[in-house]
Write an enzyme that holds these catalytic residues in place. Sequence first.
Site, PDB file in Angstrom:
ATOM      1  N   GLY A  52      36.365  52.089  31.743  1.00 19.38           N
ATOM      2  CA  GLY A  52      35.085  52.690  32.119  1.00 19.38           C
ATOM      3  C   GLY A  52      35.333  54.022  32.804  1.00 19.38           C
ATOM      4  O   GLY A  52      36.363  54.663  32.608  1.00 19.38           O
ATOM      5  N   GLY A  53      34.397  54.379  33.681  1.00 19.53           N
ATOM      6  CA  GLY A  53      34.520  55.657  34.384  1.00 19.53           C
ATOM      7  C   GLY A  53      35.753  55.721  35.271  1.00 19.53           C
ATOM      8  O   GLY A  53      36.192  56.813  35.655  1.00 19.53           O
ATOM      9  N   GLY A 107      52.256  85.774  16.138  1.00 19.94           N
ATOM     10  CA  GLY A 107      51.489  85.508  17.347  1.00 19.94           C
ATOM     11  C   GLY A 107      52.249  84.574  18.272  1.00 19.94           C
ATOM     12  O   GLY A 107      52.161  84.678  19.499  1.00 19.94           O
ATOM     13  N   ALA A 108      53.005  83.656  17.672  1.00 18.63           N
ATOM     14  CA  ALA A 108      53.755  82.689  18.483  1.00 18.63           C
ATOM     15  C   ALA A 108      54.784  83.406  19.345  1.00 18.63           C
ATOM     16  O   ALA A 108      55.105  82.957  20.441  1.00 18.63           O
ATOM     17  CB  ALA A 108      54.414  81.650  17.591  1.00 18.63           C
TER      18      ALA A 108
HETATM   19  C1  HXC Z   1      33.806  42.280  40.418  1.00 18.45           C
HETATM   20  C2  HXC Z   1      35.567  41.524  39.190  1.00 18.45           C
HETATM   21  C3  HXC Z   1      35.486  42.658  38.346  1.00 18.45           C
HETATM   22  C4  HXC Z   1      34.472  43.604  38.608  1.00 18.45           C
HETATM   23  C5  HXC Z   1      37.104  41.440  37.673  1.00 18.45           C
HETATM   24  N1  HXC Z   1      36.593  40.801  38.719  1.00 18.45           N
HETATM   25  N2  HXC Z   1      36.450  42.561  37.402  1.00 18.45           N
HETATM   26  N3  HXC Z   1      34.734  41.354  40.206  1.00 18.45           N
HETATM   27  N4  HXC Z   1      33.668  43.365  39.652  1.00 18.45           N
HETATM   28  N5  HXC Z   1      34.345  44.698  37.860  1.00 18.45           N
HETATM   29  C6  HXC Z   1      37.041  39.554  39.332  1.00 18.45           C
HETATM   30  C7  HXC Z   1      36.804  38.354  38.459  1.00 18.45           C
HETATM   31  O1  HXC Z   1      35.539  37.838  38.703  1.00 18.45           O
HETATM   32  C8  HXC Z   1      37.902  37.408  38.943  1.00 18.45           C
HETATM   33  O2  HXC Z   1      37.507  36.850  40.162  1.00 18.45           O
HETATM   34  C9  HXC Z   1      39.038  38.351  39.247  1.00 18.45           C
HETATM   35  O3  HXC Z   1      38.445  39.630  39.437  1.00 18.45           O
HETATM   36  C10 HXC Z   1      40.041  38.455  38.133  1.00 18.45           C
HETATM   37  O4  HXC Z   1      39.351  38.689  36.921  1.00 18.45           O
HETATM   38  P1  HXC Z   1      39.675  37.866  35.595  1.00 18.45           P
HETATM   39  O5  HXC Z   1      38.589  38.186  34.638  1.00 18.45           O
HETATM   40  O6  HXC Z   1      39.919  36.426  35.943  1.00 18.45           O
HETATM   41  O7  HXC Z   1      41.054  38.524  35.179  1.00 18.45           O
HETATM   42  P2  HXC Z   1      41.594  38.856  33.747  1.00 18.45           P
HETATM   43  O8  HXC Z   1      41.373  37.692  32.841  1.00 18.45           O
HETATM   44  O9  HXC Z   1      42.974  39.345  33.945  1.00 18.45           O
HETATM   45  O10 HXC Z   1      40.667  40.031  33.204  1.00 18.45           O
HETATM   46  C11 HXC Z   1      40.674  41.281  33.844  1.00 18.45           C
HETATM   47  C12 HXC Z   1      39.518  42.162  33.322  1.00 18.45           C
HETATM   48  C13 HXC Z   1      38.198  41.396  33.433  1.00 18.45           C
HETATM   49  C14 HXC Z   1      39.812  42.515  31.861  1.00 18.45           C
HETATM   50  C15 HXC Z   1      39.534  43.437  34.128  1.00 18.45           C
HETATM   51  O11 HXC Z   1      38.062  40.875  34.734  1.00 18.45           O
HETATM   52  C16 HXC Z   1      37.023  42.271  33.145  1.00 18.45           C
HETATM   53  O12 HXC Z   1      36.698  42.530  31.991  1.00 18.45           O
HETATM   54  N6  HXC Z   1      36.327  42.662  34.217  1.00 18.45           N
HETATM   55  C17 HXC Z   1      35.139  43.454  34.104  1.00 18.45           C
HETATM   56  C18 HXC Z   1      35.494  44.845  33.747  1.00 18.45           C
HETATM   57  C19 HXC Z   1      34.284  45.745  33.722  1.00 18.45           C
HETATM   58  O13 HXC Z   1      33.458  45.654  32.837  1.00 18.45           O
HETATM   59  N7  HXC Z   1      34.139  46.518  34.811  1.00 18.45           N
HETATM   60  C20 HXC Z   1      33.064  47.447  34.949  1.00 18.45           C
HETATM   61  C21 HXC Z   1      33.470  48.626  34.097  1.00 18.45           C
HETATM   62  S1  HXC Z   1      32.332  49.908  34.247  1.00 18.45           S
HETATM   63  P3  HXC Z   1      38.066  35.453  40.683  1.00 18.45           P
HETATM   64  O14 HXC Z   1      37.298  35.208  41.911  1.00 18.45           O
HETATM   65  O15 HXC Z   1      37.818  34.488  39.586  1.00 18.45           O
HETATM   66  O16 HXC Z   1      39.529  35.669  40.941  1.00 18.45           O
HETATM   67  C22 HXC Z   1      32.985  50.829  35.398  1.00 18.45           C
HETATM   68  C23 HXC Z   1      32.168  52.008  35.664  1.00 18.45           C
HETATM   69  C24 HXC Z   1      32.868  52.948  36.550  1.00 18.45           C
HETATM   70  O17 HXC Z   1      33.964  50.576  35.948  1.00 18.45           O
HETATM   71  C25 HXC Z   1      32.043  54.178  36.576  1.00 18.45           C
HETATM   72  C26 HXC Z   1      32.656  55.242  37.344  1.00 18.45           C
HETATM   73  C27 HXC Z   1      31.908  56.520  37.145  1.00 18.45           C
END
Ligand code: HXC
Length: 518
Positions: free
Chosen positions: A171-172, A406-407
């Site tokens: 993501g971002g 040019g290079a």
């Molecule tokens: C809150 C989160 C989290 C998130 C993971 N966790 N991502 N909690 N916010 N974004 C937590 C899970 O609930 C879990 O908690 C622990 O972290 C580990 O995650 P798992 O899913 O069990 O781990 P894994 O299987 O290794 O997968 C990792 C992952 C997946 C691929 C990163 O967690 C995932 O897809 N997360 C969401 C990613 C996402 O969509 N993020 C937002 C992106 S948008 P517990 O308590 O069970 O340990 C973004 C915008 C930014 O970031 C913009 C900036 C401008």
Amino acid sequence: MDNIEKINQLIRLRAKAMEGGGEKRIASQHAKGKYTARERINMLLDDGSFEEYDMFVEHQCVDFGMEKTHYLGDGVITGHGTIDGRLVYVYSQDFTVFGGSLSETFAKKICKVMDMAMKMGAPIIGINDSGGARIQEGVNSLAGYAEIFQRNIMASGVIPQFSAIFGPCAGGAVYSPALTDIVIMSNETSYMFVTGPKVTKTVTGEDISVEDLGGANVHASKSGLVHFRADDEDEGIMLLRKLLEYFPQNNLEEPVQTVCHDPIDRVDDLLNEIIPENPNQPYDVKDIVYTLVDNQEFLEYQMRYARNIVCGWAKLNGMPVGIVANQSNYLAGVLDINASRKAARFVRLCDAFNIPLLTLVDVPGFLPGSQQEHGGIIIHGAKLLFAYGEATVPKVTVTLRKSYGGAHDVMSSKQLRGDINYAWPTAEIAVMGAKGAIEILEAKAMRDLSPEEKAGFIREKENEYNAKLANPYQAAKKGYIDDVIEPRNTRFRIIRAFRTLMTKKDVNPPKKHANIPL
Ligand code: HXC
């Protein structure tokens, strides 16, 4: 609570903070072949030098049951320490706490160390391993990212900013590392993309794995986002430490000079023979680089991307230098879009941090064709031209063989404020190669010749052209080349050149900022 109890409370709280997301999650991190955030910091910094801040910070979120779950430190470890005795600021995202996701307080912790790094004029190193924006915190998390981005932008060109990606970065969240000077990814345990495979599939129908979409290999060889693909985290951390050897603390300081035990007047007879007699035969320019630099140590930047140009750092008589060299071994060292972009960013990075530039030229020209023209080779080639022309660091250029068209101008020529420009006797500095020139100049004369006559005519004209134009002396006569040097003496000559240039002062006119063709 008496004083002893108060001290014990502190000890208990510290121990709690050290646990991160708990034993189970730490074990799961290790099972994935990853270190924890704290282990990474301990490996990165000199023993015992780490001083942590904000260990007791907790998130402020009261939605989605978050008020019931708190971890001391809130998922990112921040502070300062030393690398080889030099002050650096660090942050390391802790995947064991809410997946290392970024909350408002998490972002504030990072911003605090970034601000301190700027005040102190010290490098900042970020270790990324995060699920991105903390979903429960909504826009607070987005604002937190933007606070970090703004600081990355302000720090750009002021303090070195290095990023290691040792886990998810999506993501971002990808944009903070992308704004920094160096991005290192660990192979197979990290990925970076704006949109993951699931959304990609939904929106475009494309079926692609995480690794193929945004793994370390892809970014090191295709997108050009990543500068170093490390086999594992150990190598990644070693690279972070190594890189610092070539950088100053900030843009107002010079890179750190070290004692050199490699003789500065070491001659290498092999250099007199390294350029093949046949101008179309390639050779490995890295063989030349290794023999010129101190102790054969060369840290290559983006070694898997645009391999037709080699960039990296080495030392000459203990002084860090950035090296840019056309790679004859790959696409004949031609300048194309990717090579131009790669080298332009490298030149600007060195210039920003007062790292002198050595350019080794063997370039047949720009790559022709509609793919390149339509892809914007004019814009991208102009980036490299711009980067060299704007650079005020000491610039020494050695033309090894071809330097055409040019290079020739682009590759740190005299007119782009090249300070000292040498050529080997094998140099061919001209508007174009003999073949192309004869096709244009002699088209009329060849029109009525039979194929055999034409071949003989071309051979004769080629010899004439090469003798007259494809050598270093046309340029040397005009002073565009300062000296034609014997290849075996090159190490000594370039070290002496850089030593002379140590007091060089060159400035660009005052302006808000330039408008480099992006
Ligand atoms: C809150 C989160 C989290 C998130 C993971 N966790 N991502 N909690 N916010 N974004 C937590 C899970 O609930 C879990 O908690 C622990 O972290 C580990 O995650 P798992 O899913 O069990 O781990 P894994 O299987 O290794 O997968 C990792 C992952 C997946 C691929 C990163 O967690 C995932 O897809 N997360 C969401 C990613 C996402 O969509 N993020 C937002 C992106 S948008 P517990 O308590 O069970 O340990 C973004 C915008 C930014 O970031 C913009 C900036 C401008």
